[in-house]
Write an enzyme that holds these catalytic residues in place. Structure first.
Site, short mmCIF file in Angstrom:
data_model
loop_
_atom_site.label_atom_id
_atom_site.label_comp_id
_atom_site.label_asym_id
_atom_site.label_seq_id
_atom_site.Cartn_x
_atom_site.Cartn_y
_atom_site.Cartn_z
N GLY A 7 2.27 -7.62 4.29
CA GLY A 7 1.26 -6.73 3.74
C GLY A 7 0.19 -7.57 3.08
N GLY A 9 -2.75 -6.42 1.88
CA GLY A 9 -3.71 -5.54 1.23
C GLY A 9 -4.27 -6.16 -0.04
N ALA A 10 -4.61 -5.30 -1.00
CA ALA A 10 -5.30 -5.79 -2.19
C ALA A 10 -4.49 -6.84 -2.95
CB ALA A 10 -5.63 -4.60 -3.09
N LYS A 186 6.75 1.57 -16.42
CA LYS A 186 5.56 1.72 -15.59
C LYS A 186 5.68 2.94 -14.68
CE LYS A 186 2.43 -0.63 -12.40
NZ LYS A 186 2.15 -1.82 -11.57
N ASN A 190 3.22 6.21 -14.39
CA ASN A 190 2.67 6.68 -13.11
C ASN A 190 3.12 8.09 -12.77
OD1 ASN A 190 1.14 4.40 -12.47
ND2 ASN A 190 2.88 3.34 -11.57
#
Length: 310
Positions: A7, A9-10, A186, A190
Site C-alpha cells: 500500500g 497511499g498517503a 484512538k 474515531n
C-alpha cells in the site's frame, strides 16, 4: 534488509520515502494503476510542509508483478483492504518476515495471525499525517510518532533493533507496553468523530460547537470503554474525552473532516466495521449491550448503500 510497503497511499508513501532517503532497500506495492505508473515513470513527487523536495524513483509494482522475499512488510491500506492485500503479497513472505500494522481501527491482529506467527506481528498506532495530491504526489505536513508492540514478545531483540534503525530515518517509533491501550484510545476517538461527523454532515469544530456534544460522545464511549475493558485493555474514557475536546478548536483539528466522512463523500466504502462495528461484534462476544454502536454501524452502511459506494 528488504522492506516492502503493501500500500503506497498517503502514509505508505511518506514512510517509504523517509526510509528510502535513509538508503534503505524499499519497494512499493499498490493497486492504483495511475499511481503506480506515475511513480514508475516520473518518481514519487514529495512535497513536505509546502516545500517541493523533488522526485524519488522508488521501485513500485502491482501485486501480480512482484516476486522475491521481503524481511519487513508495512501494511498501509484501509482496514477493509488488509486481508485482500495480504492475500496478494503472501508469496513475498518468508519464515521470519515481520509485518508492521499501524492501521486505524480494531481487530487487525486476528487477520494478521492467518499469515505470520505472532512473534512476527508488530501492531501499533500512529499520529503521523499525510496526503496525496494526486497519483504519484505525496503532500504532507509536520511530524508525528508511532507506538509499536510485538504481539508475542519472543526474540524481541530483532524488533528493538528495527525500531532503532527506523528511527534513524525519523519515523519516531516508541516501543511501548501500552500500545494496545493507545490503539483503543484512538479507536474510541474515531468511533465518535468519524461516525458522528459523517452522520451529522459536519467538521470536528461544528460537532464540538453543539452544546450537547458530550452526551453524544459518552453514548459511544460508554460502550467502547466497557467492551475494551472486557477485552483486558485499561481503557481510560476520560483520556479519550479530553483528546476529542482538544480537537474542537480550529487551531488544532476543528476544520478537519474525518477520513470516514471523506470516504463517504467520495463514494468509497468506509472503515465503520473496524470502529463502531468492531465494538458491536466484541460486545456480543462478551454479552455487553452496544445499542449505540449497533445503530451507528447500520446507519453508516445504509448511507453507503443509498450512495452506491464501492
Amino acid at each position: 534488509m528488504k522492506i516492502l510497503f503493501a500500500g503506497a497511499g498517503a502514509l505508505g508513501s511518506r514512510f517509504g520515502y523517509m526510509l528510502f532517503k535513509n538508503k534503505e532497500d524499499v519497494t512499493f506495492v499498490d493497486t492504483w494503476e495511475a499511481h503506480v505508473e506515475n511513480i514508475r515513470n516520473k518518481g514519487l513527487k514529495v512535497i513536505i510542509d509546502d516545500v517541493d523536495l523533488g522526485n524519488f524513483y522508488i521501485p513500485i509494482y502491482k501485486p501480480e508483478q512482484i516476486s522475491g522475499k521481503y524481511d519487513v512488510i508495512f501494511v498501509a491500506t484501509k482496514s477493509m483492504q488488509l486481508r485482500p492485500m495480504l492475500e496478494s503479497v503472501k508469496h513475498l513472505l518468508h519464515e521470519d518476515t515481520k509485518i508492521i500494522c499501524i492501521l486505524n481501527g480494531l481487530g487487525h491482529v486476528e487477520t494478521l495471525k492467518d499469515y505470520v506467527k505472532e512473534e512476527n506481528i508488530l501492531i501499533g498506532v500512529t499520529v503521523w499525517t499525510s496526503g496525496l495530491g494526486g497519483p504519484g504526489i505525496l503532500e504532507a505536513h509536520g511530524i508525528g510518532k508511532i507506538e509499536l508492540k510485538q504481539v508475542n514478545e519472543v526474540n524481541l531483540e530483532r524488533t528493538l533493533a528495527l525500531v532503532e534503525r527506523f528511527n534513524g530515518a525519523g519515523l519516531n517509533i516508541k516501543y511501548s507496553a501500552d500500545t494496545y491501550q493507545s490503539i483503543w484510545h484512538k479507536a474510541g476517538l474515531n468511533c465518535v468523530l468519524n461516525s458522528y461527523c459523517t452522520l451529522i454532515d459536519c467538521n470536528i469544530n461544528q460537532y464540538g460547537s453543539y452544546v450537547k456534544n458530550l452526551e453524544l460522545t459518552r453514548a459511544v464511549l460508554n460502550e467502547v470503554t466497557a467492551v475494551g475493558r472486557a477485552e483486558g485493555i485499561d481503557v481510560k474514557q476520560e483520556v479519550i474525552e479530553k483528546n476529542i475536546e482538544s480537537l474542537f478548536s480550529l487551531e488544532t483539528g476543528g476544520a478537519h473532516y474525518p477520513s470516514l466522512y471523506q470516504d463517504m463523500k467520495n463514494g468509497r466504502l468506509t472503515e465503520i466495521d473496524y470502529l463502531n462495528g468492531e465494538v458491536s461484534r466484541l460486545g456480543k462476544i462478551h454479552n455487553i449491550p452496544t445499542p449505540v454502536c449497533d445503530v451507528i454501524t447500520l446507519m453508516i452502511h445504509s448511507k453507503e448503500f443509498i450512495n452506491n459506494n464501492k
